[in-house]
Design a protein around this motif. Structure first.
Motif: not given
Length: 77
Positions: A72-77
């Motif tokens: 999720l962190h990589r997608l919504f950076k």
């Protein structure tokens, strides 16, 4: 024969023997004081060296690897 220095000096009326005794043992007392100070200084130096070693070990230790980022962190950076 034992001699009580203070009583003998009181009998004479002057502290002749006490002052002579203190002059004789003054160097011994000074030497004992110097050795005590030297021992305290050595202990303090050893403690400082141990603290410096601990600090250098902390600085030279490898940092912990970074935590991987989640999906999720990589997608919504």
């Amino acid at each position: 024969m034992l001699l009580d220095i203070d009583k003998f000096d009181a009998f004479i009326g002057e502290p002749l023997i006490r002052s002579y005794y203190q002059k004789l043992h003054q160097k011994e007392d000074e030497q004992a004081t110097i050795t005590d100070l030297f021992k305290a200084q050595q202990a303090q130096l050893q403690q400082q060296q141990e603290q410096m070693k601990q600090l250098t070990d902390r600085l030279n230790s490898k940092p912990s690897p970074a935590k991987k980022e989640g999906l999720l962190h990589r997608l919504f950076k």
